[in-house]
Design a protein around this motif. Structure first.
Motif, PDB file in Angstrom:
ATOM      1  N   VAL A   1     -32.795 -21.326 -17.481  1.00 54.13           N
ATOM      2  CA  VAL A   1     -33.882 -19.921 -17.383  1.00 54.13           C
ATOM      3  C   VAL A   1     -33.433 -19.196 -18.270  1.00 54.13           C
ATOM      4  CG1 VAL A   1     -33.810 -19.222 -15.273  1.00 54.13           C
ATOM      5  CG2 VAL A   1     -36.133 -19.503 -16.760  1.00 54.13           C
ATOM      6  N   PHE A   2     -32.275 -18.809 -18.279  1.00 52.71           N
ATOM      7  CA  PHE A   2     -31.259 -17.752 -17.895  1.00 52.71           C
ATOM      8  C   PHE A   2     -31.176 -17.861 -19.360  1.00 52.71           C
ATOM      9  CE2 PHE A   2     -32.495 -16.385 -14.440  1.00 52.71           C
ATOM     10  CZ  PHE A   2     -32.384 -17.290 -13.421  1.00 52.71           C
ATOM     11  N   THR A   3     -30.413 -19.052 -20.594  1.00 48.11           N
ATOM     12  CA  THR A   3     -30.476 -19.087 -21.621  1.00 48.11           C
ATOM     13  C   THR A   3     -31.909 -18.636 -22.623  1.00 48.11           C
ATOM     14  OG1 THR A   3     -29.110 -21.414 -20.909  1.00 48.11           O
ATOM     15  CG2 THR A   3     -29.641 -20.719 -22.988  1.00 48.11           C
ATOM     16  N   THR A   4     -30.911 -16.803 -23.196  1.00 48.38           N
ATOM     17  CA  THR A   4     -32.090 -16.565 -24.008  1.00 48.38           C
ATOM     18  C   THR A   4     -31.741 -16.588 -25.487  1.00 48.38           C
ATOM     19  OG1 THR A   4     -30.983 -14.739 -23.717  1.00 48.38           O
ATOM     20  CG2 THR A   4     -32.480 -15.274 -21.973  1.00 48.38           C
ATOM     21  N   ASP A   5     -32.955 -15.980 -26.539  1.00 50.35           N
ATOM     22  CA  ASP A   5     -32.037 -15.974 -27.477  1.00 50.35           C
ATOM     23  C   ASP A   5     -30.721 -15.349 -28.117  1.00 50.35           C
ATOM     24  OD1 ASP A   5     -34.323 -16.996 -27.838  1.00 50.35           O
ATOM     25  OD2 ASP A   5     -35.794 -15.437 -29.054  1.00 50.35           O
ATOM     26  N   SER A   6     -30.201 -14.218 -27.180  1.00 53.01           N
ATOM     27  CA  SER A   6     -29.085 -13.753 -26.846  1.00 53.01           C
ATOM     28  C   SER A   6     -27.733 -14.187 -26.225  1.00 53.01           C
ATOM     29  CB  SER A   6     -29.399 -12.123 -26.574  1.00 53.01           C
ATOM     30  OG  SER A   6     -29.738 -12.020 -25.648  1.00 53.01           O
ATOM     31  N   GLY A   7     -28.677 -15.503 -26.283  1.00 52.74           N
ATOM     32  CA  GLY A   7     -27.308 -16.154 -25.120  1.00 52.74           C
ATOM     33  C   GLY A   7     -27.664 -16.337 -23.928  1.00 52.74           C
ATOM     34  N   PRO A   8     -26.564 -17.324 -22.722  1.00 51.10           N
ATOM     35  CA  PRO A   8     -27.160 -17.378 -21.603  1.00 51.10           C
ATOM     36  C   PRO A   8     -26.820 -15.940 -21.008  1.00 51.10           C
ATOM     37  CG  PRO A   8     -24.508 -18.298 -22.234  1.00 51.10           C
ATOM     38  CD  PRO A   8     -25.333 -17.296 -23.144  1.00 51.10           C
ATOM     39  N   GLN A   9     -27.071 -15.732 -19.632  1.00 48.42           N
ATOM     40  CA  GLN A   9     -27.423 -14.531 -18.827  1.00 48.42           C
ATOM     41  C   GLN A   9     -26.974 -14.825 -17.350  1.00 48.42           C
ATOM     42  OE1 GLN A   9     -30.708 -12.109 -19.113  1.00 48.42           O
ATOM     43  NE2 GLN A   9     -31.111 -12.654 -20.890  1.00 48.42           N
ATOM     44  N   ALA A  10     -26.129 -13.692 -16.753  1.00 47.84           N
ATOM     45  CA  ALA A  10     -26.247 -14.736 -15.017  1.00 47.84           C
ATOM     46  C   ALA A  10     -27.149 -14.044 -14.538  1.00 47.84           C
ATOM     47  CB  ALA A  10     -24.501 -13.330 -14.880  1.00 47.84           C
ATOM     48  N   PHE A  11     -27.425 -14.676 -13.127  1.00 46.00           N
ATOM     49  CA  PHE A  11     -28.181 -14.603 -11.952  1.00 46.00           C
ATOM     50  C   PHE A  11     -27.693 -13.251 -11.458  1.00 46.00           C
ATOM     51  CE2 PHE A  11     -30.750 -15.116  -8.787  1.00 46.00           C
ATOM     52  CZ  PHE A  11     -32.094 -14.960  -8.851  1.00 46.00           C
ATOM     53  N   TYR A  12     -28.714 -12.237 -11.239  1.00 47.71           N
ATOM     54  CA  TYR A  12     -28.075 -11.276 -10.523  1.00 47.71           C
ATOM     55  C   TYR A  12     -29.244 -11.103  -9.307  1.00 47.71           C
ATOM     56  CZ  TYR A  12     -25.590  -9.341 -13.651  1.00 47.71           C
ATOM     57  OH  TYR A  12     -24.212  -8.894 -14.128  1.00 47.71           O
ATOM     58  N   ARG A  13     -30.180 -11.506  -9.254  1.00 51.60           N
ATOM     59  CA  ARG A  13     -31.602 -10.998  -8.164  1.00 51.60           C
ATOM     60  C   ARG A  13     -33.321 -11.693  -8.917  1.00 51.60           C
ATOM     61  NH1 ARG A  13     -35.206  -7.174  -8.211  1.00 51.60           N
ATOM     62  NH2 ARG A  13     -35.238  -7.068  -6.029  1.00 51.60           N
ATOM     63  N   SER A  14     -33.871 -11.778  -8.284  1.00 55.39           N
ATOM     64  CA  SER A  14     -35.442 -11.837  -8.715  1.00 55.39           C
ATOM     65  C   SER A  14     -36.092 -11.061  -8.903  1.00 55.39           C
ATOM     66  CB  SER A  14     -35.785 -13.320  -8.400  1.00 55.39           C
ATOM     67  OG  SER A  14     -35.137 -14.843  -8.633  1.00 55.39           O
ATOM     68  N   GLU A  15     -37.402 -10.846  -9.903  1.00 56.43           N
ATOM     69  CA  GLU A  15     -37.913 -10.707  -9.901  1.00 56.43           C
ATOM     70  C   GLU A  15     -39.368 -10.641  -9.192  1.00 56.43           C
ATOM     71  OE1 GLU A  15     -38.733  -6.865  -9.871  1.00 56.43           O
ATOM     72  OE2 GLU A  15     -36.301  -6.630 -11.266  1.00 56.43           O
ATOM     73  N   THR A  16     -39.438 -10.170  -7.836  1.00 49.57           N
ATOM     74  CA  THR A  16     -40.942 -10.867  -6.757  1.00 49.57           C
ATOM     75  C   THR A  16     -41.479 -10.106  -6.027  1.00 49.57           C
ATOM     76  OG1 THR A  16     -40.876 -13.461  -5.841  1.00 49.57           O
ATOM     77  CG2 THR A  16     -38.753 -12.280  -5.933  1.00 49.57           C
ATOM     78  N   ASP A  17     -42.642 -10.138  -5.602  1.00 49.34           N
ATOM     79  CA  ASP A  17     -43.076  -9.456  -5.061  1.00 49.34           C
ATOM     80  C   ASP A  17     -42.999 -10.356  -3.377  1.00 49.34           C
ATOM     81  OD1 ASP A  17     -44.728  -7.714  -6.482  1.00 49.34           O
ATOM     82  OD2 ASP A  17     -46.051  -9.165  -6.849  1.00 49.34           O
TER      83      ASP A  17
ATOM     84  N   ILE B   1     -19.407 -20.626 -21.697  1.00 49.28           N
ATOM     85  CA  ILE B   1     -18.948 -21.847 -21.308  1.00 49.28           C
ATOM     86  C   ILE B   1     -19.188 -22.658 -19.972  1.00 49.28           C
ATOM     87  CG2 ILE B   1     -16.027 -22.453 -19.994  1.00 49.28           C
ATOM     88  CD1 ILE B   1     -15.000 -20.254 -21.681  1.00 49.28           C
ATOM     89  N   ALA B   2     -19.596 -21.689 -19.338  1.00 51.02           N
ATOM     90  CA  ALA B   2     -20.554 -22.360 -17.703  1.00 51.02           C
ATOM     91  C   ALA B   2     -21.588 -22.355 -19.046  1.00 51.02           C
ATOM     92  CB  ALA B   2     -20.822 -21.357 -17.172  1.00 51.02           C
ATOM     93  N   ASP B   3     -22.441 -22.050 -19.192  1.00 49.28           N
ATOM     94  CA  ASP B   3     -23.881 -23.102 -19.718  1.00 49.28           C
ATOM     95  C   ASP B   3     -23.493 -24.597 -20.927  1.00 49.28           C
ATOM     96  OD1 ASP B   3     -26.714 -22.561 -20.551  1.00 49.28           O
ATOM     97  OD2 ASP B   3     -26.031 -22.319 -22.496  1.00 49.28           O
ATOM     98  N   LYS B   4     -22.720 -24.086 -21.776  1.00 48.91           N
ATOM     99  CA  LYS B   4     -22.468 -25.731 -21.876  1.00 48.91           C
ATOM    100  C   LYS B   4     -21.677 -26.752 -20.470  1.00 48.91           C
ATOM    101  CE  LYS B   4     -20.137 -24.256 -26.270  1.00 48.91           C
ATOM    102  NZ  LYS B   4     -19.428 -23.481 -27.138  1.00 48.91           N
ATOM    103  N   GLN B   5     -21.289 -26.265 -19.451  1.00 45.73           N
ATOM    104  CA  GLN B   5     -21.026 -27.226 -18.796  1.00 45.73           C
ATOM    105  C   GLN B   5     -21.612 -27.585 -17.504  1.00 45.73           C
ATOM    106  OE1 GLN B   5     -16.868 -27.251 -16.980  1.00 45.73           O
ATOM    107  NE2 GLN B   5     -16.429 -26.346 -18.539  1.00 45.73           N
ATOM    108  N   GLY B   6     -23.424 -26.685 -17.776  1.00 45.38           N
ATOM    109  CA  GLY B   6     -24.765 -27.137 -16.979  1.00 45.38           C
ATOM    110  C   GLY B   6     -24.523 -26.011 -15.772  1.00 45.38           C
ATOM    111  N   LEU B   7     -23.541 -25.254 -15.949  1.00 39.61           N
ATOM    112  CA  LEU B   7     -23.634 -24.579 -14.442  1.00 39.61           C
ATOM    113  C   LEU B   7     -24.358 -23.033 -14.568  1.00 39.61           C
ATOM    114  CD1 LEU B   7     -19.691 -25.379 -13.991  1.00 39.61           C
ATOM    115  CD2 LEU B   7     -21.801 -25.168 -12.245  1.00 39.61           C
ATOM    116  N   SER B   8     -24.997 -22.518 -13.722  1.00 36.40           N
ATOM    117  CA  SER B   8     -25.322 -21.071 -13.838  1.00 36.40           C
ATOM    118  C   SER B   8     -24.293 -20.434 -13.082  1.00 36.40           C
ATOM    119  CB  SER B   8     -27.025 -21.415 -13.595  1.00 36.40           C
ATOM    120  OG  SER B   8     -27.437 -21.911 -14.277  1.00 36.40           O
ATOM    121  N   ILE B   9     -24.717 -19.285 -13.892  1.00 37.04           N
ATOM    122  CA  ILE B   9     -23.507 -17.885 -13.441  1.00 37.04           C
ATOM    123  C   ILE B   9     -24.388 -17.330 -12.364  1.00 37.04           C
ATOM    124  CG2 ILE B   9     -22.454 -15.709 -13.035  1.00 37.04           C
ATOM    125  CD1 ILE B   9     -20.738 -17.350 -15.729  1.00 37.04           C
ATOM    126  N   ILE B  10     -23.605 -16.802 -11.277  1.00 41.64           N
ATOM    127  CA  ILE B  10     -24.609 -16.567  -9.885  1.00 41.64           C
ATOM    128  C   ILE B  10     -24.090 -14.949  -9.614  1.00 41.64           C
ATOM    129  CG2 ILE B  10     -25.581 -16.735  -7.818  1.00 41.64           C
ATOM    130  CD1 ILE B  10     -26.739 -18.484  -9.970  1.00 41.64           C
TER     131      ILE B  10
END
Length: 253
Positions: A38-54, A166-175
């Motif tokens: 879900v964190f792979t965007t048009d501009s490339g993969p992103q790291a996950f820091y937190r969720s925007e949630t109530d 590199i992480a995205d290509k290996q199927g990993l999400s950076i946290i």
């Protein structure tokens, strides 16, 4: 005419089976992609820091790279406090050195994430070396987790856009993390508690350490867990946070 109807009915039955199978396969692919990409965007993969949630869900995460004395007391604390969800990012070379401790994390029901093999900052390495280190970490940790880790926290939390790719290509999400307990500084139990409680909000990923260098974490944890619960927080897995809300991410140079 009757013969034609029988053939058509059989064809329709076969088609229905294919359609149902395709539906479930598509659903599985969607969930898998939604969870981990879900964190792979048009501009490339992103790291996950937190969720925007109530919802007042937070994730407890622990980095482990050195020593054998602090991990078991932390696991015991989580068990005693009935915390069922937590993520331990293991340096794979540490897991090789202390296999019984790495296995204990999995036996306790907690998630094992990749913390690399060597404990060296990835942003100082070339792409080939980073890729090889991640792969070696995956090979080692898969044995202890009994499944392939899908979460990566680079050593020292250091990464750049190349490492994300590199992480995205290996199927990993950076946290990464959004709340730092700063327990590695050993500032005192009260200060660690304050660092967490004053900063934590819904959707946060909280950073702790279970290495021997962090000497006060096990003493701070019970009060942190108690007070967070008193304030209405529940403890979720990182993956649950990732699927439950849109990410709050930062641009990486």
């Amino acid at each position: 005419m009757k013969g034609i109807w029988v053939i058509q009915a059989r064809n329709w039955k076969s088609l229905s089976i294919i359609l149902v199978a395709a539906f479930f396969a598509a659903g599985w692919i969607y969930l898998e992609r939604h969870t981990m990409s879900v964190f792979t965007t048009d501009s490339g993969p992103q790291a996950f820091y937190r969720s925007e949630t109530d919802e007042k869900n937070v994730a407890l995460t622990f980095n482990v790279s050195w020593g054998e004395e602090r991990l078991l007391p932390i696991l015991e604390t989580l068990k005693n406090e009935k915390v069922e969800e937590a993520t331990f990012f293991l340096s794979a070379s540490w897991a090789e050195r202390y296999p019984e401790l790495a296995s204990k994390i999995h036996e306790s029901g907690y998630t094992i994430g990749n913390h690399g093999y060597q404990y060296k900052s990835y942003d100082t390495w070339d792409a080939t070396k980073v890729s090889q280190d991640i792969q070696r970490g995956q090979q080692v940790l898969t044995e202890f987790a009994e499944e392939r880790p899908v979460l990566l926290r680079p050593p020292n939390g250091a990464f750049n856009q190349e490492v994300l790719g590199i992480a995205d290509k290996q199927g990993l999400s950076i946290i990464h993390w959004s709340v730092d307990s700063k327990d590695y500084q050993n500032p005192g139990t009260d200060q660690i508690i304050k660092n967490v409680l004053e900063e934590t909000t819904a959707g946060d990923v909280i950073l702790f350490h279970a290495s021997d260098s962090a000497k006060q974490t096990e003493n701070a944890l019970p009060e942190i867990i108690k007070e967070l619960r008193n304030n209405g927080f529940t403890f979720s897995s990182v993956e649950s946070l990732m699927t439950g809300a849109e990410p709050d991410s930062e641009e990486v140079e």
